[in-house]
Design a protein around this motif. Sequence first.
Motif, mmCIF file in Angstrom:
data_model
loop_
_atom_site.group_PDB
_atom_site.id
_atom_site.type_symbol
_atom_site.label_atom_id
_atom_site.label_comp_id
_atom_site.label_asym_id
_atom_site.label_seq_id
_atom_site.Cartn_x
_atom_site.Cartn_y
_atom_site.Cartn_z
ATOM 1 N N LYS A 229 0.829 -1.215 0.000
ATOM 2 C CA LYS A 229 0.000 0.000 0.000
ATOM 3 C C LYS A 229 0.858 1.259 0.000
ATOM 4 C CE LYS A 229 -4.388 1.482 1.948
ATOM 5 N NZ LYS A 229 -5.473 1.138 2.880
ATOM 6 N N LEU A 230 1.961 1.241 0.748
ATOM 7 C CA LEU A 230 2.872 2.395 0.758
ATOM 8 C C LEU A 230 3.502 2.593 -0.618
ATOM 9 C CD1 LEU A 230 4.685 2.094 4.222
ATOM 10 C CD2 LEU A 230 3.145 3.904 3.483
ATOM 11 N N LEU A 231 3.901 1.503 -1.266
ATOM 12 C CA LEU A 231 4.457 1.595 -2.616
ATOM 13 C C LEU A 231 3.410 2.144 -3.587
ATOM 14 C CD1 LEU A 231 6.431 -1.781 -2.800
ATOM 15 C CD2 LEU A 231 7.430 0.504 -2.848
ATOM 16 N N PHE A 232 2.177 1.673 -3.451
ATOM 17 C CA PHE A 232 1.079 2.119 -4.320
ATOM 18 C C PHE A 232 0.838 3.621 -4.177
ATOM 19 C CE2 PHE A 232 -3.625 2.655 -4.831
ATOM 20 C CZ PHE A 232 -3.676 2.433 -6.212
ATOM 21 N N VAL A 233 0.775 4.108 -2.942
ATOM 22 C CA VAL A 233 0.546 5.539 -2.688
ATOM 23 C C VAL A 233 1.753 6.362 -3.120
ATOM 24 C CG1 VAL A 233 0.182 7.258 -0.881
ATOM 25 C CG2 VAL A 233 -1.085 5.104 -0.824
ATOM 26 N N VAL A 246 8.163 5.559 -8.474
ATOM 27 C CA VAL A 246 7.967 5.752 -7.026
ATOM 28 C C VAL A 246 8.782 6.962 -6.583
ATOM 29 C CG1 VAL A 246 8.163 4.728 -4.738
ATOM 30 C CG2 VAL A 246 7.615 3.277 -6.700
ATOM 31 N N LYS A 247 8.101 8.047 -6.282
ATOM 32 C CA LYS A 247 8.785 9.307 -5.970
ATOM 33 C C LYS A 247 8.975 9.550 -4.474
ATOM 34 C CE LYS A 247 8.753 10.258 -10.357
ATOM 35 N NZ LYS A 247 9.988 10.093 -11.142
ATOM 36 N N SER A 248 8.091 9.000 -3.651
ATOM 37 C CA SER A 248 8.108 9.326 -2.217
ATOM 38 C C SER A 248 9.001 8.413 -1.388
ATOM 39 C CB SER A 248 6.688 9.271 -1.649
ATOM 40 O OG SER A 248 5.836 10.109 -2.378
ATOM 41 N N LEU A 249 9.630 7.411 -2.033
ATOM 42 C CA LEU A 249 10.524 6.496 -1.321
ATOM 43 C C LEU A 249 11.831 6.368 -2.074
ATOM 44 C CD1 LEU A 249 8.005 3.620 -0.437
ATOM 45 C CD2 LEU A 249 9.094 5.164 1.202
ATOM 46 N N SER A 250 12.902 6.131 -1.327
ATOM 47 C CA SER A 250 14.209 5.961 -1.959
ATOM 48 C C SER A 250 14.253 4.639 -2.722
ATOM 49 C CB SER A 250 15.316 5.982 -0.902
ATOM 50 O OG SER A 250 15.221 4.833 -0.067
ATOM 51 N N ARG A 251 15.231 4.518 -3.604
ATOM 52 C CA ARG A 251 15.398 3.289 -4.384
ATOM 53 C C ARG A 251 15.619 2.086 -3.466
ATOM 54 N NH1 ARG A 251 14.707 2.694 -10.031
ATOM 55 N NH2 ARG A 251 15.988 1.002 -10.801
ATOM 56 N N LYS A 253 14.549 1.729 -0.383
ATOM 57 C CA LYS A 253 13.292 1.377 0.295
ATOM 58 C C LYS A 253 12.372 0.598 -0.638
ATOM 59 C CE LYS A 253 13.284 2.809 4.569
ATOM 60 N NZ LYS A 253 13.105 1.844 5.676
ATOM 61 N N VAL A 254 12.323 1.011 -1.900
ATOM 62 C CA VAL A 254 11.478 0.301 -2.865
ATOM 63 C C VAL A 254 11.962 -1.139 -3.009
ATOM 64 C CG1 VAL A 254 10.710 0.205 -5.262
ATOM 65 C CG2 VAL A 254 10.928 2.410 -4.128
ATOM 66 N N ARG A 255 13.279 -1.306 -3.122
ATOM 67 C CA ARG A 255 13.836 -2.657 -3.255
ATOM 68 C C ARG A 255 13.566 -3.482 -2.001
ATOM 69 N NH1 ARG A 255 18.497 -1.303 -4.779
ATOM 70 N NH2 ARG A 255 19.588 -1.234 -2.803
ATOM 71 N N ASN A 256 13.726 -2.866 -0.835
ATOM 72 C CA ASN A 256 13.519 -3.594 0.423
ATOM 73 C C ASN A 256 12.059 -3.987 0.628
ATOM 74 O OD1 ASN A 256 16.236 -3.382 1.014
ATOM 75 N ND2 ASN A 256 16.007 -1.555 2.272
ATOM 76 N N PHE A 257 11.135 -3.075 0.318
ATOM 77 C CA PHE A 257 9.716 -3.391 0.465
ATOM 78 C C PHE A 257 9.293 -4.476 -0.521
ATOM 79 C CE2 PHE A 257 8.225 0.922 2.426
ATOM 80 C CZ PHE A 257 8.881 0.566 3.597
ATOM 81 N N THR A 258 9.826 -4.399 -1.751
ATOM 82 C CA THR A 258 9.529 -5.441 -2.736
ATOM 83 C C THR A 258 10.073 -6.781 -2.264
ATOM 84 O OG1 THR A 258 9.708 -3.773 -4.487
ATOM 85 C CG2 THR A 258 9.705 -6.066 -5.172
ATOM 86 N N GLY A 259 11.276 -6.754 -1.710
ATOM 87 C CA GLY A 259 11.879 -7.974 -1.172
ATOM 88 C C GLY A 259 11.081 -8.542 -0.013
ATOM 89 N N LEU A 260 10.534 -7.660 0.829
ATOM 90 C CA LEU A 260 9.704 -8.095 1.953
ATOM 91 C C LEU A 260 8.448 -8.802 1.456
ATOM 92 C CD1 LEU A 260 8.778 -8.035 4.957
ATOM 93 C CD2 LEU A 260 7.852 -5.756 4.510
ATOM 94 N N VAL A 261 7.791 -8.202 0.467
ATOM 95 C CA VAL A 261 6.560 -8.783 -0.073
ATOM 96 C C VAL A 261 6.836 -10.124 -0.750
ATOM 97 C CG1 VAL A 261 4.697 -8.445 -1.745
ATOM 98 C CG2 VAL A 261 5.483 -6.523 -0.363
ATOM 99 N N CYS A 262 7.977 -10.212 -1.436
ATOM 100 C CA CYS A 262 8.302 -11.423 -2.210
ATOM 101 C C CYS A 262 9.137 -12.425 -1.421
ATOM 102 C CB CYS A 262 9.040 -11.030 -3.488
ATOM 103 S SG CYS A 262 8.089 -9.936 -4.564
ATOM 104 N N ASP A 263 9.250 -12.204 -0.088
ATOM 105 C CA ASP A 263 9.974 -13.145 0.786
ATOM 106 C C ASP A 263 11.441 -13.299 0.407
ATOM 107 O OD1 ASP A 263 7.856 -13.818 2.509
ATOM 108 O OD2 ASP A 263 7.027 -15.154 0.994
ATOM 109 N N ARG A 264 12.051 -12.210 -0.073
ATOM 110 C CA ARG A 264 13.478 -12.279 -0.382
ATOM 111 C C ARG A 264 14.323 -11.776 0.777
ATOM 112 N NH1 ARG A 264 11.833 -10.516 -5.802
ATOM 113 N NH2 ARG A 264 12.326 -8.360 -5.263
ATOM 114 N N THR A 265 13.669 -11.243 1.798
ATOM 115 C CA THR A 265 14.395 -10.807 2.985
ATOM 116 C C THR A 265 13.532 -11.036 4.211
ATOM 117 O OG1 THR A 265 15.391 -8.911 4.145
ATOM 118 C CG2 THR A 265 13.572 -8.424 2.662
ATOM 119 N N ARG A 266 14.167 -11.395 5.332
ATOM 120 C CA ARG A 266 13.449 -11.615 6.588
ATOM 121 C C ARG A 266 13.653 -10.453 7.552
ATOM 122 N NH1 ARG A 266 15.848 -16.307 9.254
ATOM 123 N NH2 ARG A 266 17.698 -15.625 8.145
#
Length: 673
Positions: A229-233, A246-251, A253-266
């Motif tokens: 939802k944060l990525l969407f907004v 994605v303008k409101s988050l750093s590169r 953060k975008v990578r980390n949030f994507t990794g969180l959603v896709c289970d690439r990071t714990r």
Amino acid sequence: MEEMLTIRPQPKWEESLTSYLCRIAVRNEISFLEIWKLVNTGPKSKVQNIFGYKLDIFPHEVINASTLAKLLCTSNSQIEDMTFYPLIKKFFNNHESVTQVYNYFMKNHIIKEKRRFCPKCLKEKGFFKLIWQVREIEICDIHHVSLKSLCNNCLREQPYISKSLAFCECYYCQTALKTENEEVVNNEVFIMDQLQKYENWRYILHPTTELVTEKEIDGLTKEKTLAIKLLFVAQGQQPKLKWSSVKSLSRDKVRNFTGLVCDRTRFQKVFIADLFHVLRTEHLSVERFVNIMVQSSYIQSFQAQIQEKEPGFCLTPWCSDGGTRKMIIELSGDGHHLKYKHRYSSAWICSSCFMRYGFSRYTNQWGNIANEIQVISEVLNFLELGLTREKIREELKLGVHRANEIFGYLLYHELLSDHYVSFYRPKSQRNLIVENFDEIKNCARNAQYMYNVARRLFNWDQVTFYYYYASREFKALLIKESSKRKQSVVQKAKRHREAKLSIDEMVQNNVGVTVKELAHTLDLSEGTIRYHGINVTAKEINQDQRESNLQQEQVKLVDAASEYVKLMNEKGEPIYSKDIYKYLGRSRKFIRKNFPLLYQWISEQIRLSKIYQDQKKNESIMALIRTARDKLIMAGEKVTVKAVYSKMGLSYNIFNHSKYRKMYSIIKEEMNI
């Protein structure tokens, strides 16, 4: 236990748990710490007023909420509602497993060193609100006056926990903190900003509100749903995920949030700061954010990444197993892959040709890592055209080691013509780097470092080294070694348990908790302490110890300074800066840095002492002048400034001296009387 607390006043709306417990303690004539000890679950050494803030931030870390609820004849939920705990429920499904992360993610948002208050609210309601401890809240939303932490009388900061809280009095001088005459903030823009922050914090602290629900995106946790939802907004509510939009988050953060959603990071978490940063950049309130629904097309753009990926085929033209996946194995910690981890979500290797593959983070397509196949193919094409190795290096802009690594690979896999094979094939038939792998494996993540070791041990040149570096036996050992580098979760948990026991013992024995001391106690290296992340805990505990020691020292210094000032005033002697700091045993610089309020108080006492001494000196001078004047009158002589000077034993010629200039004006004034 219920019999101990026979008087149980009802908690007030928005009152903090510690404020409520202080009121309960006073009404039942016991101390706050006695109540804490009854329900304590943490180390006994931590049951101190200076650590009382923990009950407001994360009560389950230090107390048994169920026992406290039973003691107060209330419910668990009512205890939790008086703390910041409802906030964590909005971010995480599993509340118990994120205690340490929660403490970290609240650290920069909550003031725990002092108690803040609105003097007018204390006058009207007589309790301390939880929301006043939020760092970015600076005024009272009702009276629009600045929140305070200082006593108006003695100018000292109020501790977070004290018996005086129940009476709304200063801990040091017992002066009432509740007043009516406070200056109102007039900046309308600032007031509007503060009211918006009140609205946002009240929403996320309210026990019945939610930021996201598990049903909002089926199959995902609250944390993953919030990340999407944060990525969407932050992307302006576009229909599909596109990193560059994605303008409101750093590169990162975008990578980390994507990794969180896709289970690439714990380890990645969504923090309060991330939520507020996006909302303020996009000019949204928390309530408006909650009402936004993520488009199904945006969620579907994650689905391909969320699904379990099956490795693709080997794409190497010269591999005997090319076009199949039967020799493809997953890498768990390959050093060379780490250099490209920002481009590839995971890594595999073909155990036949030893080419590495992965899924691109940008296109989600299966491909060769670092385009090694393409580079090797270009080298082969240039060789067919008759170019020399040096010329090929220049054309492809390859380093010496990289070029020799490619030639070693081509040589070992018999991709070169007989001319090159006869010229470059090593004379030694023994793969010494395999036989001596234990001496080389410490630098197994860097081929150049391994070459330096091999050159020292075997006197090899680069071509010989990279020929054996490309061998199946050596590559198999490298893959095996890289898998060992994967951190064991069990080992990490064990280290943390041992560290926690050692830290508790050190705190109990008043030993400073440092990385060096902890490493010595656990018989580990400082590097191991940092590797397991124990240094973060040690640093926080050390900071708590330092704050505790400073608070204890402040009490002693305040008492000593008051005693010295009282003694000098009784004697009527002047107070000099050098003397008082010498008496305290601390330098002026140290006091100013660590105890600014005490420093201001001492400076004020020195100033008042100087005024008193000047006044005393002037009175003495006036007495001498009057005596001299009276003598002149009794002798029938004319009273002049020069004559008064003469009677006082001073020469008239020195009245222009700065030391006597004031005396001259006093004499003239006295003569006019």
